[in-house]
Each structure stands twice: as structure tokens, then as C-alpha cells.
Design a protein around this motif. Structure first.
Motif, PDB file in Angstrom:
ATOM      1  N   TRP A 189      -7.652  50.718  12.489  1.00 16.57           N
ATOM      2  CA  TRP A 189      -5.933  50.978  12.403  1.00 16.57           C
ATOM      3  C   TRP A 189      -5.782  51.539  10.979  1.00 16.57           C
ATOM      4  O   TRP A 189      -4.898  52.641  11.001  1.00 16.57           O
ATOM      5  N   VAL A 234      -7.565  53.508  19.242  1.00 17.77           N
ATOM      6  CA  VAL A 234      -7.097  52.410  20.175  1.00 17.77           C
ATOM      7  C   VAL A 234      -8.144  51.913  21.094  1.00 17.77           C
ATOM      8  O   VAL A 234      -8.447  50.562  21.230  1.00 17.77           O
ATOM      9  N   THR A 294     -11.405  45.853  13.549  1.00 15.82           N
ATOM     10  CA  THR A 294      -9.994  46.450  14.163  1.00 15.82           C
ATOM     11  C   THR A 294      -8.964  46.946  12.983  1.00 15.82           C
ATOM     12  O   THR A 294      -8.194  47.838  13.227  1.00 15.82           O
ATOM     13  N   ALA A 317     -11.134  50.168  18.976  1.00 15.45           N
ATOM     14  CA  ALA A 317     -10.430  48.728  18.662  1.00 15.45           C
ATOM     15  C   ALA A 317     -10.827  47.838  19.813  1.00 15.45           C
ATOM     16  O   ALA A 317     -11.189  46.772  19.458  1.00 15.45           O
ATOM     17  N   ILE A 329      -2.677  48.888  18.649  1.00 15.96           N
ATOM     18  CA  ILE A 329      -4.011  47.874  18.130  1.00 15.96           C
ATOM     19  C   ILE A 329      -3.303  46.602  17.224  1.00 15.96           C
ATOM     20  O   ILE A 329      -3.977  45.679  17.471  1.00 15.96           O
TER      21      ILE A 329
END
Lengths: 253, 54
Positions: free
Chosen positions: A98, B13, A94, B16, A40
């Protein structure tokens, strides 16, 4: 004007994104500490850097507008800030994903990097309502420019303050001596950053091309309407004036 | 916290990257709609000028 640069920029963005994607998932090694979740990083950090640079660029373009009084600079500044807000939203989402994977929480309020980015984002979230609350186009552009310059100064100040503050949990990957990571990870990061910057440039050019075309179309429409009005007025003048109607004499009281 | 196993990390992941892709696609779709509107206005103007020339 902007359309010519669009095709090469879009091609460059597609190529750079494909290379970045390949490097992230097939070349860069797994992080020893975080494992696969660290992938990420190659999306989140370039997006944050480009968003912050977009806010700065918006401030510089706004200063150019105040200096030259050319509305083109205001439009460029507006589109840069508008795009940075969208990227900023991506950074927050994002980053939250994470954070949940790494720290077990969607958001950590005592982490200066996260909170400072949220403050910058919320500051710029005010930009559009402020801009469109002013009807007069000249005043709108001037006020928005002043806001953009102040916002850019605040963004720099905020960034420096966070770098100077002691980091609690947020990892500090980049320092003045370079990237704190292996060469293959650093290369992947640089390519991802380049791809993100190209994407920003492409979308910026695309929106400016659309806005520029809309503005020109509006001008052509106005010109045609004026011509139609003149032609109508000319026809009216050319026609003989009709005799005024005979009014009955007012009745005497 | 220890590193997540690949199956769970993969989901985060993917989420995202999908969020990022969705943002870009929505943005391009909005611009595409605006360009569509411009095209319609241009067609309208073209019809008006053609009528005047006749």
C-alpha cells in the motif's frame, strides 16, 4: 473439545468473507483521494486490529495461566500469539504494498505507525525462540506467560503513544468520535473486520483442536507403554528365578 | 501523490489480497500436515492395541 465449534466457525468465516469481498469490490465507493488502491484498507486495517487484539488476548490468557496454573490457558495464549505473528507479517507486507502504491516507497522510517508496528512484531518474533529454548514444560509455560503479559502491556502502551504522537503521513481514519469515512465504506470496513475476527477464531480453534488431539494421543501412547512395561515385569516375576551361575573361585595371589 | 490509474492500482490490490490468501493457505496446509501425522500415529496405536487384544 474444540472440534465441535470448528464447523460453525468455519461456515461463519466463509460466509462473512464472501460478503466482505462482495462489499469491498462491488459496494464500497472508490476513494476520492486514493482511488482503487484504497481497497487494501479493508484488508490491511482489520488484519492489524485483529493481530493487535490477538496479542492482547494472548496476554490475558497468559495471566489466566499464571493465576490458575492450568496449562490449557498457556496453550490458548501460545496459539493466539502465534496466529497474531502470522497476521502481523501479513500487515507488514500488505502495508508495504500500500505504501509503495500510495507514497512511492516500500517503507517509510519516519512514520510512527509503521515503525511501532514493526517493533511490536519484532518483539513477538522473540516469543517462540524464547519459549522453545526452555526444556522444562512448567518453566517454559511460566516464562512464556510472563513474556506474553509484558508484551501485551507494551502493545497497549505503544498504540497509545503512537495515537498521541503527531501523525506525519499515515492517515488517521478512526478517532474517538467515530469513523472518518462515508457510511457505506464504514459498513464495508466493519464487515471486513468481523470476517477477519471470525477467521482468527476459526484458525485459533483449529490449531487448538490439533494440539489437544496430539496431547491426548501422547497420553494414550504413554499409558499403553506403561501397561506394556507392567505386563512384562509381571511376567518376569511369575517366571521362576534361574539359578545364579557358579563362579570359579578367585585365584590366590 | 495522485491516485494511480486502475491498471497499476489493480496489480497492487491483487498482490495484497494474494499475499493474505497465501498466508492463510500455507497456515492451513501446515495444520493439515500435523493432522495427517496425528492420523498416522492413531492408526499405529490402533494396530498396537489390536495386536495386544489377540
Amino acid at each position: 473439545m474444540y472440534g465441535r465449534a470448528l464447523a460453525p466457525l468455519a461456515l461463519g468465516t466463509a460466509a462473512a468473507s464472501a460478503v466482505a469481498f462482495g462489499l469491498v469490490f462491488f459496494y464500497a465507493p472508490l476513494d476520492a483521494d486514493q482511488g482503487f488502491i484504497q481497497k487494501i484498507f479493508y484488508l490491511h486495517v482489520p488484519m492489524a486490529i485483529v493481530a493487535l487484539l490477538g496479542f492482547l488476548a494472548g496476554g490475558v490468557m497468559a495471566a489466566m495461566h499464571l493465576r490458575t496454573r492450568d496449562r490449557v490457558w498457556d496453550m490458548r495464549s501460545y496459539v493466539a500469539i502465534h496466529l497474531s505473528i502470522i497476521l502481523g507479517l501479513g500487515v507488514l507486507v500488505t502495508g508495504s504494498i500500500w505504501a509503495k502504491a500510495s507514497w512511492g516507497h516500500w517503507w517509510v522510517w519516519d512514520e510512527p505507525m509503521l515503525v511501532s508496528f514493526l517493533i511490536v512484531f519484532l518483539l513477538y518474533a522473540v516469543y517462540q525462540p524464547l519459549r522453545f529454548s526452555i526444556d522444562d514444560p512448567g518453566r517454559q509455560a511460566r516464562y512464556a506467560s510472563v513474556f506474553a503479559i509484558a508484551g501485551a502491556a507494551f502493545t497497549v502502551l505503544n498504540f497509545v503513544a503512537v495515537r498521541m504522537a503527531a501523525a506525519y503521513t499515515h492517515p488517521r481514519v478512526f478517532s474517538q468520535t467515530g469513523g472518518n469515512m462515508p457510511a457505506d465504506m464504514f459498513l464495508t470496513f466493519l464487515v471486513s473486520l468481523g470476517a477477519m475476527a471470525l477467521l482468527f477464531a476459526t484458525l485459533w480453534t483449529l490449531e487448538l483442536a490439533s494440539k489437544n488431539a496430539a496431547e491426548r494421543l501422547r497420553r494414550v501412547r504413554r499409558r499403553l507403554e506403561r501397561e506394556a512395561e507392567h505386563a512384562e515385569a509381571g511376567e518376569r516375576l511369575a517366571r521362576p528365578e534361574p539359578a545364579p551361575p557358579i563362579r570359579p573361585a578367585a585365584a590366590s595371589r | 501523490m495522485p491516485a494511480l490509474p486502475l491498471e497499476s492500482a489493480g496489480a497492487y490490490v491483487a498482490a495484497a489480497y494474494i499475499v493474505f490468501l497465501a498466508l492463510v493457505v500455507i497456515y492451513v496446509a501446515i495444520i493439515g500436515r500435523k493432522v495427517g501425522r496425528l492420523e498416522r500415529e492413531l492408526t499405529e496405536l490402533d494396530d498396537v492395541t489390536r495386536d495386544r487384544e489377540r
